[in-house]
Design an enzyme around this catalytic site. Sequence first.
Site, PDB file in Angstrom:
ATOM      1  N   ASP A  26      45.665  38.764  38.213  1.00 11.26           N
ATOM      2  CA  ASP A  26      46.564  39.925  38.117  1.00 11.26           C
ATOM      3  C   ASP A  26      45.892  41.107  38.808  1.00 11.26           C
ATOM      4  OD1 ASP A  26      48.801  41.514  37.253  1.00 11.26           O
ATOM      5  OD2 ASP A  26      47.633  42.229  35.547  1.00 11.26           O
ATOM      6  N   TYR A  58      49.788  47.355  41.629  1.00  8.93           N
ATOM      7  CA  TYR A  58      50.552  46.589  42.612  1.00  8.93           C
ATOM      8  C   TYR A  58      52.008  47.092  42.703  1.00  8.93           C
ATOM      9  CZ  TYR A  58      47.210  42.789  43.628  1.00  8.93           C
ATOM     10  OH  TYR A  58      46.156  42.040  44.080  1.00  8.93           O
ATOM     11  N   GLY A  59      52.491  47.648  41.596  1.00 10.02           N
ATOM     12  CA  GLY A  59      53.900  48.054  41.535  1.00 10.02           C
ATOM     13  C   GLY A  59      54.274  49.118  42.548  1.00 10.02           C
ATOM     14  N   CYS A  90      51.281  37.921  37.424  1.00 16.13           N
ATOM     15  CA  CYS A  90      51.742  39.242  37.849  1.00 16.13           C
ATOM     16  C   CYS A  90      53.121  39.064  38.465  1.00 16.13           C
ATOM     17  CB  CYS A  90      50.767  39.808  38.883  1.00 16.13           C
ATOM     18  SG  CYS A  90      51.306  41.352  39.627  1.00 16.13           S
ATOM     19  N   ASN A  91      54.119  39.678  37.834  1.00 19.53           N
ATOM     20  CA  ASN A  91      55.484  39.576  38.357  1.00 19.53           C
ATOM     21  C   ASN A  91      55.611  40.265  39.713  1.00 19.53           C
ATOM     22  OD1 ASN A  91      57.511  38.804  35.816  1.00 19.53           O
ATOM     23  ND2 ASN A  91      55.619  39.766  35.178  1.00 19.53           N
ATOM     24  N   THR A  92      54.945  41.396  39.849  1.00 12.32           N
ATOM     25  CA  THR A  92      55.056  42.194  41.076  1.00 12.32           C
ATOM     26  C   THR A  92      54.581  41.393  42.275  1.00 12.32           C
ATOM     27  OG1 THR A  92      54.483  44.082  39.687  1.00 12.32           O
ATOM     28  CG2 THR A  92      54.464  44.436  42.061  1.00 12.32           C
ATOM     29  N   CYS A 204      56.637  42.590  33.448  1.00 12.19           N
ATOM     30  CA  CYS A 204      55.315  42.970  33.956  1.00 12.19           C
ATOM     31  C   CYS A 204      54.345  42.480  32.901  1.00 12.19           C
ATOM     32  CB  CYS A 204      55.216  44.479  34.116  1.00 12.19           C
ATOM     33  SG  CYS A 204      53.523  45.050  34.423  1.00 12.19           S
ATOM     34  N   THR A 205      53.317  41.770  33.329  1.00 12.00           N
ATOM     35  CA  THR A 205      52.424  41.145  32.348  1.00 12.00           C
ATOM     36  C   THR A 205      51.595  42.168  31.565  1.00 12.00           C
ATOM     37  OG1 THR A 205      50.815  40.803  34.130  1.00 12.00           O
ATOM     38  CG2 THR A 205      52.275  38.957  33.571  1.00 12.00           C
TER      39      THR A 205
HETATM   40  N1  DGL Z   1      50.836  43.146  35.816  1.00 10.41           N
HETATM   41  C1  DGL Z   1      51.616  43.332  36.998  1.00 10.41           C
HETATM   42  C2  DGL Z   1      52.973  42.649  36.846  1.00 10.41           C
HETATM   43  O1  DGL Z   1      53.158  41.704  36.114  1.00 10.41           O
HETATM   44  C3  DGL Z   1      51.819  44.710  37.525  1.00 10.41           C
HETATM   45  C4  DGL Z   1      50.803  45.783  37.382  1.00 10.41           C
HETATM   46  C5  DGL Z   1      50.660  46.660  38.608  1.00 10.41           C
HETATM   47  O2  DGL Z   1      51.585  47.417  38.969  1.00 10.41           O
HETATM   48  O3  DGL Z   1      49.603  46.537  39.220  1.00 10.41           O
HETATM   49  O4  DGL Z   1      53.904  43.008  37.506  1.00 10.41           O
END
Ligand code: DGL
Length: 281
Positions: A26, A58-59, A90-92, A204-205
């Site tokens: 992540d 990452y978002g 990580c969904n993003t 988002c995790t």
């Molecule tokens: N944990 C990440 C997710 O599942 C996102 C966190 C980030 O923006 O870096 O999307």
Amino acid sequence: MLEAPQMQPDTPSQTGQPAPSVLVFDSGVGGLSVAGEIRKLLPGLRLIYAADYAFLPYGEKTEAQLIERVPRLLAALEARFAPKIVVIACNTASTVVLPATRAALQAEVVGTVPAIKPAAALTQTKVIGLLGTPGTVRRTYTQHLIDDFASDCQVLRHGSVELVGLAEAKLRGEKPSQAAVEAAIAPLYAQPGGGDVDVVVLACTHFPLLAEELAAASAPKVRLIDSGAAIARRVKTLLGVQSLPGPAPAGPAILTPGADIGALKPAFAAYGFDEIEILDV
Ligand code: DGL
């Protein structure tokens, strides 16, 4: 010529087979919510955790930036640890880098994507909240999930960078302010139809790490769901094991520079990652 991978030897299990290892990745601590679910289901699995603090959040990154970075970083980690499975927790990232990462790695790659399908099965009101990062909620991939699995539902979206920061702070030991959590989720419920939301997808995790605070900031009828347990089941299926009793062989947490390691150490240890290493990329 390819460099020989510097593999850490897997601890042999009682059957003489090498214990499989899985790398969970992540941008920060969010993937710990997924690693926790995997540990619950397979306590004897060797987990390696990797977090890209140098590029968090990452978002707010573009799709091109993530496609350029994530497969490259994961290929370097694969060369070192030779995991059987890489979980992009990580969904993003998953909603954009899965094809490029699968092309770059030999390991099986499991992505984490918004739990739209279970949400559509669960909602009574047919109004679902989708709470992710700004990147995830606007992705074409996410729109396809909605079209495929929730076309009979109204899906209200909200992208929050603030909640990522609050989850990071919580795992550094800073108690999140409930007012800040409420302010961060308020725009989801303020949309037309917001009062009818009965299921919120934590896409988002990082957000399951704030489940208590998010539940307290939501109406009692609202169910919060995420993909963590489903990812753990997928890992189990791919490994082809019935069970892996603990204790797990130790696996490190590898962080790119930028994290406050001293403050994060207890949280990583609580998830079974006692050893933290910085990877300069
Ligand atoms: N944990 C990440 C997710 O599942 C996102 C966190 C980030 O923006 O870096 O999307």
